[in-house]
Scaffold this motif. Structure first.
Motif, PDB file in Angstrom:
ATOM      1  N   LYS A 227       0.815  -1.239   0.055  1.00 54.23           N
ATOM      2  CA  LYS A 227      -0.053  -0.105  -0.042  1.00 54.23           C
ATOM      3  C   LYS A 227       0.775   1.180   0.173  1.00 54.23           C
ATOM      4  CE  LYS A 227      -3.645  -2.157   2.705  1.00 54.23           C
ATOM      5  NZ  LYS A 227      -4.441  -2.307   3.832  1.00 54.23           N
ATOM      6  N   THR A 228       2.016   1.122  -0.434  1.00 52.90           N
ATOM      7  CA  THR A 228       2.981   2.517  -0.538  1.00 52.90           C
ATOM      8  C   THR A 228       3.353   3.078  -1.695  1.00 52.90           C
ATOM      9  OG1 THR A 228       4.860   0.479  -0.482  1.00 52.90           O
ATOM     10  CG2 THR A 228       3.902   1.473   1.605  1.00 52.90           C
ATOM     11  N   ASP A 229       3.090   2.196  -2.910  1.00 49.27           N
ATOM     12  CA  ASP A 229       3.412   2.870  -4.279  1.00 49.27           C
ATOM     13  C   ASP A 229       2.788   4.453  -4.346  1.00 49.27           C
ATOM     14  OD1 ASP A 229       4.810   0.494  -4.727  1.00 49.27           O
ATOM     15  OD2 ASP A 229       3.220  -0.371  -5.862  1.00 49.27           O
ATOM     16  N   TYR A 230       1.712   4.414  -4.159  1.00 41.66           N
ATOM     17  CA  TYR A 230       1.207   5.877  -4.338  1.00 41.66           C
ATOM     18  C   TYR A 230       1.731   7.011  -3.614  1.00 41.66           C
ATOM     19  CZ  TYR A 230      -2.264   9.311  -5.507  1.00 41.66           C
ATOM     20  OH  TYR A 230      -2.721  10.600  -6.211  1.00 41.66           O
ATOM     21  N   ALA A 231       1.836   6.802  -2.385  1.00 39.98           N
ATOM     22  CA  ALA A 231       2.620   7.696  -1.618  1.00 39.98           C
ATOM     23  C   ALA A 231       4.306   8.104  -1.861  1.00 39.98           C
ATOM     24  CB  ALA A 231       2.670   7.184  -0.003  1.00 39.98           C
ATOM     25  N   LEU A 232       4.779   6.911  -2.370  1.00 39.42           N
ATOM     26  CA  LEU A 232       6.021   7.280  -2.882  1.00 39.42           C
ATOM     27  C   LEU A 232       5.996   7.934  -4.221  1.00 39.42           C
ATOM     28  CD1 LEU A 232       8.862   6.244  -2.175  1.00 39.42           C
ATOM     29  CD2 LEU A 232       8.983   4.061  -3.270  1.00 39.42           C
ATOM     30  N   ASP A 233       5.221   7.663  -5.149  1.00 40.59           N
ATOM     31  CA  ASP A 233       4.950   8.384  -6.433  1.00 40.59           C
ATOM     32  C   ASP A 233       4.634   9.999  -6.029  1.00 40.59           C
ATOM     33  OD1 ASP A 233       5.041   8.636  -9.230  1.00 40.59           O
ATOM     34  OD2 ASP A 233       2.918   9.060  -8.829  1.00 40.59           O
ATOM     35  N   LEU A 235       5.334  11.523  -3.117  1.00 37.84           N
ATOM     36  CA  LEU A 235       6.609  12.223  -2.825  1.00 37.84           C
ATOM     37  C   LEU A 235       7.429  12.765  -4.091  1.00 37.84           C
ATOM     38  CD1 LEU A 235       8.697  12.904  -0.619  1.00 37.84           C
ATOM     39  CD2 LEU A 235       9.359  10.372  -0.551  1.00 37.84           C
ATOM     40  N   LYS A 236       7.419  11.893  -4.923  1.00 34.26           N
ATOM     41  CA  LYS A 236       8.494  12.331  -6.039  1.00 34.26           C
ATOM     42  C   LYS A 236       8.017  13.504  -6.647  1.00 34.26           C
ATOM     43  CE  LYS A 236       9.101   8.130  -7.825  1.00 34.26           C
ATOM     44  NZ  LYS A 236       9.553   7.184  -8.747  1.00 34.26           N
ATOM     45  N   ARG A 237       6.659  13.400  -6.983  1.00 35.82           N
ATOM     46  CA  ARG A 237       5.924  14.582  -7.553  1.00 35.82           C
ATOM     47  C   ARG A 237       6.129  15.956  -6.931  1.00 35.82           C
ATOM     48  NH1 ARG A 237       0.979  13.369  -7.774  1.00 35.82           N
ATOM     49  NH2 ARG A 237       0.662  11.244  -7.191  1.00 35.82           N
ATOM     50  N   SER A 238       6.138  15.918  -5.579  1.00 40.03           N
ATOM     51  CA  SER A 238       5.865  16.591  -4.769  1.00 40.03           C
ATOM     52  C   SER A 238       7.434  17.538  -4.625  1.00 40.03           C
ATOM     53  CB  SER A 238       5.817  16.435  -3.117  1.00 40.03           C
ATOM     54  OG  SER A 238       4.527  15.892  -3.020  1.00 40.03           O
ATOM     55  N   TYR A 293      -6.975   8.737  -1.859  1.00 38.02           N
ATOM     56  CA  TYR A 293      -5.668   8.915  -2.788  1.00 38.02           C
ATOM     57  C   TYR A 293      -5.282  10.413  -2.714  1.00 38.02           C
ATOM     58  CZ  TYR A 293      -4.805   4.211  -4.362  1.00 38.02           C
ATOM     59  OH  TYR A 293      -4.928   2.819  -4.744  1.00 38.02           O
ATOM     60  N   GLN A 294      -6.302  11.109  -2.848  1.00 34.78           N
ATOM     61  CA  GLN A 294      -6.105  12.637  -2.974  1.00 34.78           C
ATOM     62  C   GLN A 294      -5.598  13.083  -1.645  1.00 34.78           C
ATOM     63  OE1 GLN A 294      -9.997  13.887  -4.645  1.00 34.78           O
ATOM     64  NE2 GLN A 294      -8.981  14.069  -6.818  1.00 34.78           N
ATOM     65  N   ARG A 295      -6.063  12.794  -0.614  1.00 30.54           N
ATOM     66  CA  ARG A 295      -5.522  13.106   0.677  1.00 30.54           C
ATOM     67  C   ARG A 295      -4.344  12.637   1.080  1.00 30.54           C
ATOM     68  NH1 ARG A 295      -6.793  10.920   6.353  1.00 30.54           N
ATOM     69  NH2 ARG A 295      -6.674  12.610   7.710  1.00 30.54           N
ATOM     70  N   ILE A 296      -4.093  11.580   0.561  1.00 32.55           N
ATOM     71  CA  ILE A 296      -2.548  11.063   0.879  1.00 32.55           C
ATOM     72  C   ILE A 296      -1.642  12.004  -0.070  1.00 32.55           C
ATOM     73  CG2 ILE A 296      -0.890   9.296   0.118  1.00 32.55           C
ATOM     74  CD1 ILE A 296      -3.278   7.416   0.787  1.00 32.55           C
ATOM     75  N   GLU A 297      -2.004  12.430  -1.352  1.00 31.32           N
ATOM     76  CA  GLU A 297      -1.255  13.119  -2.331  1.00 31.32           C
ATOM     77  C   GLU A 297      -0.922  14.371  -1.560  1.00 31.32           C
ATOM     78  OE1 GLU A 297      -1.564  13.875  -6.829  1.00 31.32           O
ATOM     79  OE2 GLU A 297      -2.926  14.813  -5.871  1.00 31.32           O
TER      80      GLU A 297
END
Length: 881
Positions: A227-233, A235-238, A293-297
């Motif tokens: 469940k970590t892929d989206y947060a990692l992505d 982070l890179k976009r941030s 997902y949007q909240r995580i981003e």
């Protein structure tokens, strides 16, 4: 209570400490029953103050083992110790101070300082949690270089983390491991972090704009590694966005995130080691909704952006909290707008302001963005500090423009890197970089309350001119009366009969003090006086006025427009936010009307809403917001005396009328947007799902076919967004048997996933249909509930008191009693969470008399408790004043 009458702390009393701490070395020896903490502090007298030779260190719930100065033990009778501090006297200008304390993380239910979450050690030190670890100058203006040693059984805690870069990892003679971390950047104690546990990590890397390679790691418990892929992505976009938009590059060799189940906040920006509430970082399509997902981003971006706006440049004192939080919320909002829909993001921001922050401004806890005083700083992590603070920064951006704001932020970071500064240092950088005077604008930081802008417009055909008169007034708030006029940027448009924006000339060019009144490039009026009249010339026809486009200022607006004008704006306004706002004004009027009478949708309104549903050129996410009714809490902010039951009735009538009038259109919209494509958490798919599921919600209210479709979607979908949408439709369908069957099936499917179960808890407790007192009481006793876990508490009690208003405001006061009982219980174990639950009870003065008296009585019952924490005492005492 620690003090029978807790004392307020005042901004005007700020003074620098007598000593600074240049370096901090910490050693943690972790054992199951206790933790031994050795702190070695290099202290230096503050040369800006007369020598006192006295050093008062903060400390709470610490067992003091020993104290040494320059290697020599200090006898117990040579220092003063109480429940809040350790004081040393007779000191010189420089010393090495060594303090050994013993703490008990497993017993720490407040979740501040060092505590256990399951099998993991973790910390939460903001705002004043570090004093629960060791005696220290626990204040943000004391910035130190930290070195941290963690000593523990490596088989139990294979992962040991702290701030900065790992410099050593060795095995000691007794078989225990010792891991050392060094952070080269000075920081205050609130940014310290430590984590130890049996964790797995998802790893990646990021190459900065200057070519440095940064390791990225997200640490989670083993069952959550998928469940970590989206947060990692995210982070890179941030990281890339912050380089491109603000020119900010990351400054360590590694950036880490850790997911923790038991956490009072959403996340924490500790330098290089962000600690996240697991709900704000873990996601996969089966278990997380699009909203999650949007909240995580957003939260990943927010905490990362703090590396500069909060860490590299931090707060001088906690009265400056919005310096870092308001600015960073503004930054993360810009990121989210760029990643998704700018219009939808602006709508979401405005909904929070109007529903939650305006209520705070109008209640007993009203305070300025820069407060004058507080008793417990944890109570000031509020929507006023965060969201209104972000709006204030946004108004500066509106006034200066994007290029001017960037020049100001560059100067701010350059001028204050490595410093602890004030809100006015930020404003000064904006002024100096742009050659403007923002003195009058600073009132936004010092005056509490929501300004009310009244507008009147007169079109004079013989002059081909529109005369717009604006008046502003800010109501009295606790401790503040006689407010001065604010500098309010008013972005606007004039719309012709064909629905097009008109080009205008505006006079006067300047206000009474010489300030430019009109920014033509951004269509912004600078409204700076108690009353001003602006003349728009060259208008060949009477325009429809569109005020406060893009929600250009956090104000309430009194401006009468007919239903026809609002429908016209809903259909034609080129500003997406104001299209939504026109719809909200329409629907608000409908709901207020339907409190007393049956409601039927007019033919004209039905036509406009049908056209919106069918218009495939529009962003589906925006259309879903255009057709979403204001919440009951939103409606309550627009009436003088709140009758929650009448508001609920009015909203239900309007909801059903819209569903029935447009049933066929909702069905067609749903069928058009159905898709067999593989789920992706990307903007286009999210937008389509948002409108599709809104259509399903209305369709299921209007017909059995819609209800059957909801049942089918619930059982057949492969993603949580669609399953949760179907669950909510079925749970609120009015069919009690079907609702319970669906809820039971959902729990059996997901009972082993705590974050999904939290959603299941919220669907029930926050429902105006099924969120009864009896159901909520049952959820509090359910196997899935845990009084220690803040997410569980918010999912049940928070949802019940803030969303299921019909049940919370039960006429016998039982809903108030349930919440008060929970607050009293949590006061002893987790005061932060207890104080945040009080907010719904603080609104007692705005209720109809019968409910008001019942709510006041429960507040008084809390106040009469003999052992209130400072957190709870402050909110309750102010609410009853």
């Amino acid at each position: 209570m620690r003090d029978a009458q807790p004392q307020a702390i005042y901004l005007q009393d700020y003074r620098q400490p007598d000593y600074w701490i240049s370096s901090t070395e910490l050693s943690f020896e972790l054992y199951e029953e206790a933790t031994l903490v050795t702190s070695t502090l290099m202290i230096e007298a503050n040369g800006n103050l007369p020598a006192s030779g006295s050093l008062r260190l903060d400390g709470q719930q610490l067992e003091l083992v020993s104290v040494a100065i320059d290697g020599a033990a200090v006898a117990a009778d040579a220092y003063q110790q109480d429940e809040e501090s350790l004081t040393l006297s007779g000191l010189g200008s420089q010393h090495t101070l060594t303090i050994v304390t013993r703490i008990y993380p497993a017993q720490n239910t407040a979740l501040e300082g060092l505590y256990r979450s399951g099998g993991m050690y973790c910390t939460q030190c903001e705002a004043e949690g570090f004093r629960r670890i060791t005696y220290y100058l626990d204040r943000p203006d004391v910035m130190s270089v930290f070195t941290t040693h963690i000593i523990a059984d490596g088989s139990l805690y294979p992962v040991m983390l702290s701030n900065g870069n790992c410099t050593s990892d060795i095995t000691l003679d007794d078989g225990r491991r010792k891991v050392t971390w060094q952070d080269p950047h000075r920081k205050p104690a609130y940014l310290f972090a430590l984590v130890a546990g049996d964790l797995l990590s998802k790893e990646d890397s990021f190459t900065t704009m200057n070519g440095r390679e940064v390791k990225l790691k997200i640490f989670v418990e083993p069952q959550n590694i998928d469940k970590t892929d989206y947060a990692l992505d995210a982070l890179k976009r941030s990281m890339r966005w912050d380089e491109e938009v603000y020119g900010r590059e990351y400054d360590l060799d590694i950036f880490m995130i850790v997911a923790v189940d038991d956490f009072n906040m959403g996340a924490m920006e500790n330098k290089g080691l962000n600690i996240f509430n697991s709900s704000c970082v873990l996601a996969n399509p089966a278990t997380a909704t699009d909203a999650a997902y949007q909240r995580i981003e957003s939260i990943v971006a927010h905490e990362y952006f703090h590396n500069w706006s909060g860490n590299r440049v931090t707060c001088r004192d906690w009265f400056q909290l919005s310096l870092k939080e308001g600015f960073t919320v503004f930054r993360d909002a810009g990121f989210s707008a760029d990643m998704n829909s700018a219009t939808v993001k602006r709508i979401e921001d405005a909904r929070i302001l109007r529903t939650v922050q305006f209520a705070e401004d109008g209640g007993p806890m009203a305070h300025p963005v820069q407060p004058d005083s507080f008793i417990e700083i944890s109570n000031f992590y509020t929507v006023t500090i965060y969201e209104k603070g972000a709006e204030v920064v946004g108004m500066i951006h509106k006034i200066l423009g994007a290029d001017g704001f960037r020049k100001g932020s560059d100067l701010y970071f350059e001028r204050h890197d490595g410093q602890a500064v004030t809100i006015y240092d930020f404003v000064s950088a904006m002024e100096d970089a742009n050659g403007v005077d923002l003195t009058r604008f600073k009132l936004w930081y010092k005056q509490a309350g929501t300004p009310v802008v009244s507008a009147s417009a007169e079109y004079r055909a013989d002059e081909q001119a529109l005369y717009l008169t604006l008046r502003q007034q800010c109501p009295d708030t606790p401790g503040q009366t006689g407010k001065q006029p604010m500098w309010i940027p008013v972005q606007l448009g004039l719309i012709d009969s064909a629905g097009n924006d008109m080009t205008v000339n505006v006079s006067p060019a300047k206000d009474s003090q010489g300030l430019e009144s009109w920014t033509a490039s951004s269509q912004v009026l600078h409204f700076t006086e108690a009353e001003q009249t602006f003349v728009f010339s060259g208008l060949t026809e009477k325009p429809v006025l569109s005020l406060f486009r893009d929600f250009s200022a956090p104000v309430k607006v009194n401006f009468e427009q007919s239903e026809q004008e609002l429908l016209f704006r809903l259909k034609h306004d080129s500003d997406g936010f104001n299209r939504w706002d026109a719809g909200q004004q329409l629907m608000l009027g409908w709901i207020l009307q339907a409190r007393k009478d049956e409601f039927e949708l007019s033919t004209e309104a039905q036509t406009v809403l049908s056209e919106l549903l069918a218009d495939q050129s529009l962003d589906p996410a925006m259309v879903s917001y255009l057709l979403t009714l204001p919440s009951e809490a939103y409606v309550a902010e627009f009436v003088d005396e709140v009758d929650p039951h009448a508001i609920h009735l009015g909203r239900q009538r309007v909801r059903l009328a819209v569903a029935m009038a447009l049933s066929e259109q909702f069905a067609a919209c749903y069928q058009r947007l159905k898709s067999d494509a593989e789920y992706q958490p990307e903007p286009q798919q999210m937008a389509a799902r948002a409108l599709k599921n809104l259509a399903l919600y209305y369709w299921s209210l209007a017909s059995d076919a819609g209800l059957r479709q909801a049942v089918s979607q619930f059982s057949k979908t492969d993603n949580m967004t669609d399953q949760m949408a179907a669950l909510m439709a079925l749970a609120n369908s009015g069919d009690d048997e079907l609702a319970q069957q669906t809820l039971d099936a959902f729990y059996q499917q997901w009972k082993n996933d705590p974050l999904v179960v939290n959603q299941w808890l919220s669907v029930q407790s926050g429902s105006s249909e099924i969120g009864s007192l009896q159901r909520v009481q049952g959820l509090l006793e359910h196997e899935a509930f845990d009084w220690r876990n803040p997410n569980k508490i918010r999912s049940v009690l928070g949802a019940f008191a803030n969303q299921a208003l019909r049940h919370f405001h039960a006429t016998d006061g039982s809903g108030y009693k349930l919440l008060a009982d929970a607050i009293i219980r949590l006061n002893a174990s987790n005061p932060q969470i207890a104080s945040r639950l009080i907010t719904p009870l603080t609104k007692w003065r705005r209720l109809v008399p019968a409910l008001s008296a019942l709510m006041q009585a429960e507040l008084q019952r809390i106040a009469d408790e003999p052992q209130l924490s400072r957190d709870v005492y402050e909110v309750v005492s102010k609410s009853l004043q």
